[in-house]
Write a protein that holds these residues in place. Structure first.
Motif, mmCIF file in Angstrom:
data_model
loop_
_atom_site.group_PDB
_atom_site.id
_atom_site.type_symbol
_atom_site.label_atom_id
_atom_site.label_comp_id
_atom_site.label_asym_id
_atom_site.label_seq_id
_atom_site.Cartn_x
_atom_site.Cartn_y
_atom_site.Cartn_z
ATOM 1 N N ARG A 19 -37.650 12.189 47.667
ATOM 2 C CA ARG A 19 -37.522 12.432 46.225
ATOM 3 C C ARG A 19 -36.809 11.246 45.577
ATOM 4 O O ARG A 19 -35.922 10.641 46.176
ATOM 5 N N GLU A 20 -37.200 10.961 44.347
ATOM 6 C CA GLU A 20 -36.600 9.879 43.572
ATOM 7 C C GLU A 20 -36.167 10.458 42.221
ATOM 8 O O GLU A 20 -36.860 10.302 41.215
ATOM 9 N N PRO A 21 -35.033 11.127 42.188
ATOM 10 C CA PRO A 21 -34.622 11.824 40.961
ATOM 11 C C PRO A 21 -34.304 10.875 39.813
ATOM 12 O O PRO A 21 -33.828 9.754 40.009
ATOM 13 N N MET A 22 -34.557 11.391 38.621
ATOM 14 C CA MET A 22 -34.264 10.678 37.384
ATOM 15 C C MET A 22 -33.052 11.326 36.718
ATOM 16 O O MET A 22 -32.696 12.469 37.005
ATOM 17 N N LEU A 50 -32.732 5.755 31.832
ATOM 18 C CA LEU A 50 -33.504 6.965 31.552
ATOM 19 C C LEU A 50 -34.960 6.843 31.987
ATOM 20 O O LEU A 50 -35.685 7.844 32.008
ATOM 21 N N ASP A 51 -35.381 5.643 32.347
ATOM 22 C CA ASP A 51 -36.794 5.403 32.647
ATOM 23 C C ASP A 51 -37.064 5.060 34.106
ATOM 24 O O ASP A 51 -38.220 4.805 34.473
ATOM 25 N N VAL A 52 -36.024 5.036 34.936
ATOM 26 C CA VAL A 52 -36.202 4.660 36.339
ATOM 27 C C VAL A 52 -35.492 5.673 37.234
ATOM 28 O O VAL A 52 -34.554 6.348 36.798
ATOM 29 N N PRO A 53 -35.923 5.811 38.483
ATOM 30 C CA PRO A 53 -35.201 6.698 39.402
ATOM 31 C C PRO A 53 -33.825 6.135 39.718
ATOM 32 O O PRO A 53 -33.636 4.910 39.744
ATOM 33 N N VAL A 54 -32.869 7.028 39.952
ATOM 34 C CA VAL A 54 -31.494 6.579 40.194
ATOM 35 C C VAL A 54 -31.034 6.826 41.622
ATOM 36 O O VAL A 54 -29.955 6.376 42.016
#
Length: 232
Positions: free
Chosen positions: A198-201, A218-222
């Protein structure tokens, strides 16, 4: 803004421990935690859980809430372990809690100790990802699960730091980015199955009013979150 002093993890957490909360205390950690908890089994009764890099005990408490009563936490930072000891003092009386000082690349536990091994936002502090994953695998029972997270390499590329204040000064913890390809190669070599990634935002609702942050966030995974399986 002056760039903070970059510290090695042990030195950084020695300074940070006194004020480090035992919960997800910023939007990035909240996004990471939502993804981790979605993959954490809801019923951990009869399960032995190891948290490698347990910090102040955040995921040990989540495991206890889901029924685990055999908990082991390992952390390199003695001040953080002392925080964890205090934070987890109210666990159920039948909980077996063991807190040990040690490194993720040299865990002070026997082979196959855990049914579930957790390592949250720790592996970026370690240069040698394959060595760390080999130790996590060793400590996990055949057929057991590993739940790991790290800050997303995109953030590192954008110049983000894991920074904090102590004594009126600003510091940051050294971090090594590990790409998905690095995880894939290491897991293949160790016979660890990657079951889910998973790559959560960020959730905009988590960002405080008037917060200063990079709007690109806000536009990239964190974060990168992995559920792995040690083959039986």
């Amino acid at each position: 803004m002056t760039r903070p002093v970059i510290l090695e993890p042990e030195a950084a957490y020695a300074l940070w421990a006194a004020s480090y909360p035992a919960f997800a205390h910023n939007p990035v950690m909240q996004a990471e935690e939502r993804a981790m908890l979605a993959l954490l089994p809801t019923d951990l009764r009869e399960q032995a859980v190891l948290d490698a890099g347990c910090g102040s005990g955040r995921y040990l408490r989540h495991a206890a809430r889901r029924g685990a009563t055999r908990l082991t936490g390992v952390d390199l930072s003695l001040p953080m372990l002392e925080r964890a000891c205090g934070e987890l003092a109210d666990l159920r009386p039948d909980t077996e809690l063991t807190l040990l000082r040690g490194s993720v690349v040299e865990l002070p536990v026997e082979d196959a100790r855990a049914d579930l091994t957790i390592s949250g936002l720790v592996l970026g502090h370690i240069d040698d990802l394959p060595r760390a994953l080999a130790e996590l695998r060793r400590a996990t029972k055949p057929g057991g699960s590993l739940l790991c997270s790290d800050f997303h390499p995109t953030g590192h590329a954008l110049g983000w730091l894991r920074d904090f204040k102590a004594g009126g000064e600003r510091y940051a913890v050294r971090h090594t980015p590990h790409l998905y390809s690095h995880w894939h190669r290491a897991c293949a070599a160790l016979d660890l199955a990657i079951e889910e990634v998973r790559e959560p935002m960020l959730d905009p609702a988590d960002i405080p009013a008037n917060a200063r942050f990079d709007p690109i966030a806000l536009d990239v995974p964190v974060a990168l979150v992995f559920r792995l399986r040690r083959h039986g």
